[in-house]
Scaffold this motif. Structure first.
Motif, PDB file in Angstrom:
ATOM      1  N   THR A 120       0.820  -1.222   0.000  1.00 47.86           N
ATOM      2  CA  THR A 120       0.000   0.000   0.000  1.00 47.86           C
ATOM      3  C   THR A 120       0.849   1.265   0.000  1.00 47.86           C
ATOM      4  OG1 THR A 120      -1.747  -1.171   1.218  1.00 47.86           O
ATOM      5  CG2 THR A 120      -1.840   1.236   1.186  1.00 47.86           C
ATOM      6  N   LEU A 121       1.733   1.381   0.973  1.00 42.81           N
ATOM      7  CA  LEU A 121       2.473   2.638   1.116  1.00 42.81           C
ATOM      8  C   LEU A 121       3.470   2.859  -0.020  1.00 42.81           C
ATOM      9  CD1 LEU A 121       3.184   2.895   4.945  1.00 42.81           C
ATOM     10  CD2 LEU A 121       1.385   3.974   3.604  1.00 42.81           C
ATOM     11  N   ILE A 122       4.243   1.841  -0.369  1.00 43.40           N
ATOM     12  CA  ILE A 122       5.261   2.036  -1.411  1.00 43.40           C
ATOM     13  C   ILE A 122       4.648   2.404  -2.750  1.00 43.40           C
ATOM     14  CG2 ILE A 122       7.037   0.859  -2.766  1.00 43.40           C
ATOM     15  CD1 ILE A 122       8.028  -0.449  -0.284  1.00 43.40           C
ATOM     16  N   LEU A 130       1.899   3.958  -3.344  1.00 47.87           N
ATOM     17  CA  LEU A 130       1.384   5.326  -3.235  1.00 47.87           C
ATOM     18  C   LEU A 130       2.504   6.359  -3.150  1.00 47.87           C
ATOM     19  CD1 LEU A 130      -1.547   4.824  -0.697  1.00 47.87           C
ATOM     20  CD2 LEU A 130      -1.741   5.268  -3.155  1.00 47.87           C
ATOM     21  N   SER A 131       3.701   5.917  -2.785  1.00 47.71           N
ATOM     22  CA  SER A 131       4.812   6.846  -2.569  1.00 47.71           C
ATOM     23  C   SER A 131       5.753   6.961  -3.757  1.00 47.71           C
ATOM     24  CB  SER A 131       5.622   6.399  -1.341  1.00 47.71           C
ATOM     25  OG  SER A 131       4.811   6.264  -0.201  1.00 47.71           O
ATOM     26  N   ILE A 132       5.375   6.401  -4.896  1.00 46.67           N
ATOM     27  CA  ILE A 132       6.295   6.365  -6.041  1.00 46.67           C
ATOM     28  C   ILE A 132       6.745   7.764  -6.449  1.00 46.67           C
ATOM     29  CG2 ILE A 132       6.478   5.822  -8.499  1.00 46.67           C
ATOM     30  CD1 ILE A 132       6.771   3.427  -6.695  1.00 46.67           C
ATOM     31  N   THR A 133       5.818   8.702  -6.536  1.00 47.21           N
ATOM     32  CA  THR A 133       6.208  10.055  -6.966  1.00 47.21           C
ATOM     33  C   THR A 133       7.101  10.737  -5.928  1.00 47.21           C
ATOM     34  OG1 THR A 133       4.118  10.907  -6.055  1.00 47.21           O
ATOM     35  CG2 THR A 133       4.172  10.383  -8.409  1.00 47.21           C
ATOM     36  N   THR A 134       6.817  10.514  -4.648  1.00 50.67           N
ATOM     37  CA  THR A 134       7.661  11.083  -3.601  1.00 50.67           C
ATOM     38  C   THR A 134       9.055  10.457  -3.634  1.00 50.67           C
ATOM     39  OG1 THR A 134       5.693  11.363  -2.226  1.00 50.67           O
ATOM     40  CG2 THR A 134       7.826  11.545  -1.133  1.00 50.67           C
ATOM     41  N   ILE A 135       9.114   9.151  -3.848  1.00 47.03           N
ATOM     42  CA  ILE A 135      10.401   8.459  -3.953  1.00 47.03           C
ATOM     43  C   ILE A 135      11.195   9.000  -5.138  1.00 47.03           C
ATOM     44  CG2 ILE A 135      11.479   6.235  -4.484  1.00 47.03           C
ATOM     45  CD1 ILE A 135       9.220   4.905  -2.871  1.00 47.03           C
ATOM     46  N   ALA A 136      10.514   9.195  -6.273  1.00 48.78           N
ATOM     47  CA  ALA A 136      11.195   9.704  -7.470  1.00 48.78           C
ATOM     48  C   ALA A 136      11.748  11.105  -7.233  1.00 48.78           C
ATOM     49  CB  ALA A 136      10.234   9.711  -8.661  1.00 48.78           C
ATOM     50  N   ALA A 137      10.957  11.971  -6.600  1.00 53.41           N
ATOM     51  CA  ALA A 137      11.420  13.335  -6.328  1.00 53.41           C
ATOM     52  C   ALA A 137      12.635  13.322  -5.406  1.00 53.41           C
ATOM     53  CB  ALA A 137      10.292  14.156  -5.711  1.00 53.41           C
ATOM     54  N   LEU A 138      12.568  12.502  -4.364  1.00 55.19           N
ATOM     55  CA  LEU A 138      13.690  12.429  -3.434  1.00 55.19           C
ATOM     56  C   LEU A 138      14.918  11.809  -4.090  1.00 55.19           C
ATOM     57  CD1 LEU A 138      14.493  13.035  -0.512  1.00 55.19           C
ATOM     58  CD2 LEU A 138      13.801  10.704   0.088  1.00 55.19           C
ATOM     59  N   PHE A 139      14.702  10.839  -4.975  1.00 55.19           N
ATOM     60  CA  PHE A 139      15.830  10.204  -5.663  1.00 55.19           C
ATOM     61  C   PHE A 139      16.581  11.215  -6.518  1.00 55.19           C
ATOM     62  CE2 PHE A 139      17.648   8.211  -9.424  1.00 55.19           C
ATOM     63  CZ  PHE A 139      18.468   7.253  -8.858  1.00 55.19           C
ATOM     64  N   VAL A 140      15.853  12.030  -7.270  1.00 51.53           N
ATOM     65  CA  VAL A 140      16.504  13.025  -8.131  1.00 51.53           C
ATOM     66  C   VAL A 140      17.315  14.008  -7.296  1.00 51.53           C
ATOM     67  CG1 VAL A 140      16.095  14.938  -9.732  1.00 51.53           C
ATOM     68  CG2 VAL A 140      14.781  12.826  -9.963  1.00 51.53           C
ATOM     69  N   ILE A 141      16.716  14.502  -6.218  1.00 54.69           N
ATOM     70  CA  ILE A 141      17.404  15.481  -5.370  1.00 54.69           C
ATOM     71  C   ILE A 141      18.661  14.875  -4.745  1.00 54.69           C
ATOM     72  CG2 ILE A 141      17.200  16.873  -3.275  1.00 54.69           C
ATOM     73  CD1 ILE A 141      14.207  17.164  -3.949  1.00 54.69           C
ATOM     74  N   GLN A 142      18.523  13.665  -4.225  1.00 57.69           N
ATOM     75  CA  GLN A 142      19.649  13.059  -3.517  1.00 57.69           C
ATOM     76  C   GLN A 142      20.720  12.536  -4.468  1.00 57.69           C
ATOM     77  OE1 GLN A 142      19.976  13.583  -0.503  1.00 57.69           O
ATOM     78  NE2 GLN A 142      17.893  14.214   0.000  1.00 57.69           N
ATOM     79  N   PHE A 143      20.343  12.121  -5.670  1.00 52.78           N
ATOM     80  CA  PHE A 143      21.347  11.701  -6.648  1.00 52.78           C
ATOM     81  C   PHE A 143      22.243  12.881  -7.028  1.00 52.78           C
ATOM     82  CE2 PHE A 143      23.029  11.052 -10.883  1.00 52.78           C
ATOM     83  CZ  PHE A 143      23.487   9.751 -10.845  1.00 52.78           C
TER      84      PHE A 143
END
Length: 282
Positions: A192-194, A196-209
């Motif tokens: 459920t959570l993962i 729903l969190s795909i867009t948040t994960i993607a945004a954080l991945f770009v910033i942290q990369f």
């Protein structure tokens, strides 16, 4: 009804165009310089059209490096930077999403205190804790290793805050439905959570990369071997205090190569990145 005023649209596009030119022109000059030989760049009369040395410069830079300063091939530096950036991005996401899940969905003593302790670390930049972190890494024998490059930088209060705020917007009915279906905490998190969190994960991945790719101070401290240096350190070593010793065509080629991975990450993840930052309803 919003009035359509052509002159305002023209002014807006004019300002936008001027801003793009100011930002993009130095990048264009770096790309141009990477296609000329050292003499053309040094004499200050470099044309505004590409030269004929691009293949030679890029081949030499990737496989040989700068002979006068850093002798390591830039291809190896890019690999080191990529491993570091990927490790930091993935590590920050895993730790942040798990810590946010614990803070939001588990009742344990001092839960709010734990979150605020994590949040307060936002006030402590890397430079403040650089010496004790270096001492621990050195004592563990992690100097000149990928583990030493990645591990001290994967904790992220920003990521924890981002995931916590998102998890708090998820309706409690989803949790209740999962319990009725017999799902445990891990299954609710995974199913459920993962998703729903795909867009948040993607945004954080770009910033942290990009954050990991652009790291300079930490790799400079813990890497003593030329084979472990990142591309940002490589660029600094190529540019010496004496212009005569700087191979500017190699330095500019390295700078262009250093821009490619972050730009590709932003391009390929642009849609998810924007949604993760601006979307309010998932």
């Amino acid at each position: 009804m919003v009035e359509n005023r052509p002159y305002r649209n023209f002014l807006a596009y004019l300002v936008l165009t001027i801003g793009i030119v100011i930002v993009a022109f130095p990048v264009y000059l770096a790309i141009l310089a990477s296609t000329f030989d050292a003499g053309t760049i040094a004499n200050g009369n470099m044309p505004l059209l590409p030269g004929d040395q691009a293949v030679t410069n890029y081949t030499r830079t990737i496989f040989e490096g700068a002979s006068r300063t850093s002798r390591e091939p830039v291809g190896g530096m890019m690999l080191n930077s990529f491993i570091m950036a990927m490790g930091i991005a993935v590590g920050k996401i895993l730790i942040s999403i798990l810590s946010a899940f614990a803070v939001v969905y588990f009742n344990f003593p001092f839960r709010k205190t734990a979150f605020w302790v994590i949040f307060i670390t936002l006030m402590l930049p890397v430079e403040v804790r650089i010496y004790p972190t270096y001492k621990i890494v050195a004592d563990l024998g992690l100097l000149d290793t990928y583990t030493g490059l990645v591990l001290p930088l994967i904790a992220s209060a920003t990521g924890t805050l981002l995931f916590r705020q998102f998890f708090m917007t998820i309706p409690d009915e989803l949790l209740e439905a999962s319990k009725i279906d017999g799902a445990g905490a891990f299954r609710f998190f995974k199913d459920t959570l993962i998703p729903l969190s795909i867009t948040t994960i993607a945004a954080l991945f770009v910033i942290q990369f990009i954050y990991g790719w652009n790291q300079y101070l930490w790799p400079l401290l813990i890497t003593t071997k030329s084979s472990m240096q990142t591309i940002v350190i490589g660029i600094k070593k190529m540019i010496t205090t004496q212009d005569a010793l700087t191979e500017w065509q190699i330095a500019m080629t390295t700078a262009v190569l250093a821009m490619i991975p972050p730009v590709l990450v932003v391009i390929f993840m642009q849609r998810l990145f924007v949604k993760g930052l601006v979307e309010t309803e998932k």
